[in-house]
Design an enzyme around this catalytic site. Sequence first.
Site, PDB file in Angstrom:
ATOM      1  N   SER A 152       0.955  -1.166  -0.029  1.00 17.35           N
ATOM      2  CA  SER A 152       0.001   0.063   0.087  1.00 17.35           C
ATOM      3  C   SER A 152       0.932   1.266  -0.029  1.00 17.35           C
ATOM      4  O   SER A 152       1.704   1.035   0.481  1.00 17.35           O
ATOM      5  CB  SER A 152      -0.832  -0.103   1.091  1.00 17.35           C
ATOM      6  OG  SER A 152      -1.452   1.301   1.547  1.00 17.35           O
ATOM      7  N   TYR A 165      -2.168  -1.602  10.218  1.00 17.50           N
ATOM      8  CA  TYR A 165      -2.206  -1.745   8.743  1.00 17.50           C
ATOM      9  C   TYR A 165      -0.904  -1.450   8.177  1.00 17.50           C
ATOM     10  O   TYR A 165      -0.376  -2.105   7.246  1.00 17.50           O
ATOM     11  CB  TYR A 165      -3.432  -1.056   8.333  1.00 17.50           C
ATOM     12  CG  TYR A 165      -3.599  -1.043   6.737  1.00 17.50           C
ATOM     13  CD1 TYR A 165      -3.840  -2.412   6.239  1.00 17.50           C
ATOM     14  CD2 TYR A 165      -3.353  -0.135   5.967  1.00 17.50           C
ATOM     15  CE1 TYR A 165      -3.985  -2.421   4.781  1.00 17.50           C
ATOM     16  CE2 TYR A 165      -3.321  -0.084   4.390  1.00 17.50           C
ATOM     17  CZ  TYR A 165      -3.684  -1.284   4.057  1.00 17.50           C
ATOM     18  OH  TYR A 165      -4.038  -1.369   2.739  1.00 17.50           O
TER      19      TYR A 165
HETATM   20  N1  LIG Z   1      -8.602   0.043  -1.876  1.00 20.48           N
HETATM   21  C1  LIG Z   1      -7.401   0.559  -1.421  1.00 20.48           C
HETATM   22  O1  LIG Z   1      -7.707   1.657  -1.323  1.00 20.48           O
HETATM   23  C2  LIG Z   1      -6.299  -0.138  -1.441  1.00 20.48           C
HETATM   24  C3  LIG Z   1      -5.040   0.909  -1.032  1.00 20.48           C
HETATM   25  C4  LIG Z   1      -3.874  -0.081  -0.595  1.00 20.48           C
HETATM   26  C5  LIG Z   1      -3.803  -1.224  -0.696  1.00 20.48           C
HETATM   27  N2  LIG Z   1      -4.941  -1.807  -0.691  1.00 20.48           N
HETATM   28  C6  LIG Z   1      -4.912  -3.453  -0.654  1.00 20.48           C
HETATM   29  O2  LIG Z   1      -5.207  -4.181  -1.783  1.00 20.48           O
HETATM   30  C7  LIG Z   1      -5.953  -5.312  -1.533  1.00 20.48           C
HETATM   31  C8  LIG Z   1      -7.169  -5.491  -1.929  1.00 20.48           C
HETATM   32  O3  LIG Z   1      -8.062  -4.814  -1.348  1.00 20.48           O
HETATM   33  P1  LIG Z   1      -9.420  -4.196  -1.867  1.00 20.48           P
HETATM   34  O4  LIG Z   1      -9.259  -2.651  -2.088  1.00 20.48           O
HETATM   35  O5  LIG Z   1      -9.903  -4.586  -3.055  1.00 20.48           O
HETATM   36  O6  LIG Z   1     -10.233  -4.371  -0.773  1.00 20.48           O
HETATM   37  P2  LIG Z   1     -11.647  -5.266  -0.671  1.00 20.48           P
HETATM   38  O7  LIG Z   1     -12.894  -4.878  -1.673  1.00 20.48           O
HETATM   39  O8  LIG Z   1     -12.161  -5.470   0.635  1.00 20.48           O
HETATM   40  O9  LIG Z   1     -11.054  -6.590  -1.173  1.00 20.48           O
HETATM   41  C9  LIG Z   1     -10.463  -7.548  -0.408  1.00 20.48           C
HETATM   42  C10 LIG Z   1     -10.474  -9.116  -0.815  1.00 20.48           C
HETATM   43  O10 LIG Z   1      -9.655  -9.833  -0.078  1.00 20.48           O
HETATM   44  C11 LIG Z   1     -10.470 -10.938   0.458  1.00 20.48           C
HETATM   45  N3  LIG Z   1     -10.201 -11.489   1.836  1.00 20.48           N
HETATM   46  C12 LIG Z   1      -9.949 -10.599   2.920  1.00 20.48           C
HETATM   47  N4  LIG Z   1      -9.330 -11.565   3.799  1.00 20.48           N
HETATM   48  C13 LIG Z   1      -9.368 -12.644   3.269  1.00 20.48           C
HETATM   49  C14 LIG Z   1      -8.846 -14.007   3.965  1.00 20.48           C
HETATM   50  N5  LIG Z   1      -8.586 -14.375   5.090  1.00 20.48           N
HETATM   51  N6  LIG Z   1      -9.023 -15.027   2.841  1.00 20.48           N
HETATM   52  C15 LIG Z   1      -9.156 -14.818   1.539  1.00 20.48           C
HETATM   53  N7  LIG Z   1      -9.708 -13.775   1.105  1.00 20.48           N
HETATM   54  C16 LIG Z   1      -9.712 -12.828   1.924  1.00 20.48           C
HETATM   55  C17 LIG Z   1     -12.036 -10.454   0.406  1.00 20.48           C
HETATM   56  O11 LIG Z   1     -12.680 -11.553   0.203  1.00 20.48           O
HETATM   57  P3  LIG Z   1     -13.637 -12.129   1.207  1.00 20.48           P
HETATM   58  O12 LIG Z   1     -13.991 -11.230   2.309  1.00 20.48           O
HETATM   59  O13 LIG Z   1     -14.685 -12.672   0.270  1.00 20.48           O
HETATM   60  O14 LIG Z   1     -12.539 -13.267   1.533  1.00 20.48           O
HETATM   61  C18 LIG Z   1     -11.747  -9.518  -0.831  1.00 20.48           C
HETATM   62  O15 LIG Z   1     -12.059 -10.417  -1.942  1.00 20.48           O
HETATM   63  C19 LIG Z   1      -5.549  -5.554   0.092  1.00 20.48           C
HETATM   64  O16 LIG Z   1      -4.384  -6.356   0.248  1.00 20.48           O
HETATM   65  C20 LIG Z   1      -5.492  -3.953   0.504  1.00 20.48           C
HETATM   66  O17 LIG Z   1      -4.801  -3.974   1.609  1.00 20.48           O
HETATM   67  C21 LIG Z   1      -5.956  -1.658  -1.017  1.00 20.48           C
END
Ligand SMILES: NC(=O)c1ccc[n+]([C@@H]2O[C@H](COP(=O)([O-])OP(=O)(O)OC[C@H]3O[C@@H](n4cnc5c(N)ncnc54)[C@H](OP(=O)(O)O)[C@@H]3O)[C@@H](O)[C@H]2O)c1
Length: 293
Positions: A152, A165
């Site tokens: 991130s 985080y």
């Molecule tokens: N969006 C942002 O602003 C942002 C910024 C920087 C970094 N990120 C990173 O990008 C990645 C994806 O995040 P996102 O923004 O797409 O958020 P999101 O929409 O909440 O997606 C997170 C995904 O991870 C899955 N997940 C969570 N815990 C899990 C587990 N224990 N086992 C299997 N699957 C799991 C969730 O699916 P289920 O709940 O169905 O398991 C969901 O598909 C994360 O690592 C996050 O830290 C996001």
Amino acid sequence: MSKKKGYKNHSFFEDGKVVLITGASSGIGKNVALALANYGTKLVIVARREKKLMQTTRQLRKLKIIVLPIIGDIRTRDDRARIIELSLKNFGRIDVLINNAGLGKANLFLEQPISEIDELIETNILGLVKMSKLVIPIMKEQNDGHIINLSSSLALLPVYPFAVYCATKSAVKTFSDCIREEVKAYGIKVSTVFPGPYGTEFHKVAGLDDSSYQSYSVSRLAEKIARLVIKPKENLIQPWFFIPLIWITTRFRFIKRKITLLISRSIMEGKIKKGKLESMKKEEKLKITVKTP
Ligand SMILES: NC(=O)c1ccc[n+]([C@@H]2O[C@H](COP(=O)([O-])OP(=O)(O)OC[C@H]3O[C@@H](n4cnc5c(N)ncnc54)[C@H](OP(=O)(O)O)[C@@H]3O)[C@@H](O)[C@H]2O)c1
């Protein structure tokens, strides 16, 4: 199926490479899976929520993509083993692992319950590290592979209401930098992605009101990550203007402090809008004096 312009002759298509994406039931992971549909890869997609994962599966199958959905929790040893076993049973190889599953929890460290700290560390660090540990021997055997880890921009711009985080995402960066050197000899590449704020379920899961700050369209980020699969590079910072922002803040500590406090304040506001009033009281106690523009 239409192949992405400019990449038509890449061996990736002919080989039918297998890409395993964790966290593909929503957000970045789901959008990367859809973006990869353009490249004709075979996909293994993983998440815990069956209904949402099957929605992604249906969307991919409509695009004529060969996809294997696996309901699983990357924190669980049995589930990790099953994910690898099923991937190999169905496709015989794993070419790319996208360690995307993860979550954030906006909270002051002093208020944060241990259960939240455990969830963050078990998912964002241990899940990712242990998935890599299982996949690297397979890639070593293939003498080819690519691991893409989602860190991130907050690993580079740490903000105080996201202490644990940010620490997990810094760990992802350091882990990627270290193993990159070790696995290079076996034809395995390692990339790290540093997204800024994107409009996914992340903010809801983190306990924030997403109307309180700017977030960017996830499909463009997904396209960039999909291209990384075809053309690996070590680091991907998105959106692009975070590159100079991070560069400036790493050189000028004063600016870094100002910016991180401003971001921290907007995160706190997002939390306050969600009705987390204890956090507001704590914030007053901390006497954050940065003025919002
Ligand atoms: N969006 C942002 O602003 C942002 C910024 C920087 C970094 N990120 C990173 O990008 C990645 C994806 O995040 P996102 O923004 O797409 O958020 P999101 O929409 O909440 O997606 C997170 C995904 O991870 C899955 N997940 C969570 N815990 C899990 C587990 N224990 N086992 C299997 N699957 C799991 C969730 O699916 P289920 O709940 O169905 O398991 C969901 O598909 C994360 O690592 C996050 O830290 C996001």
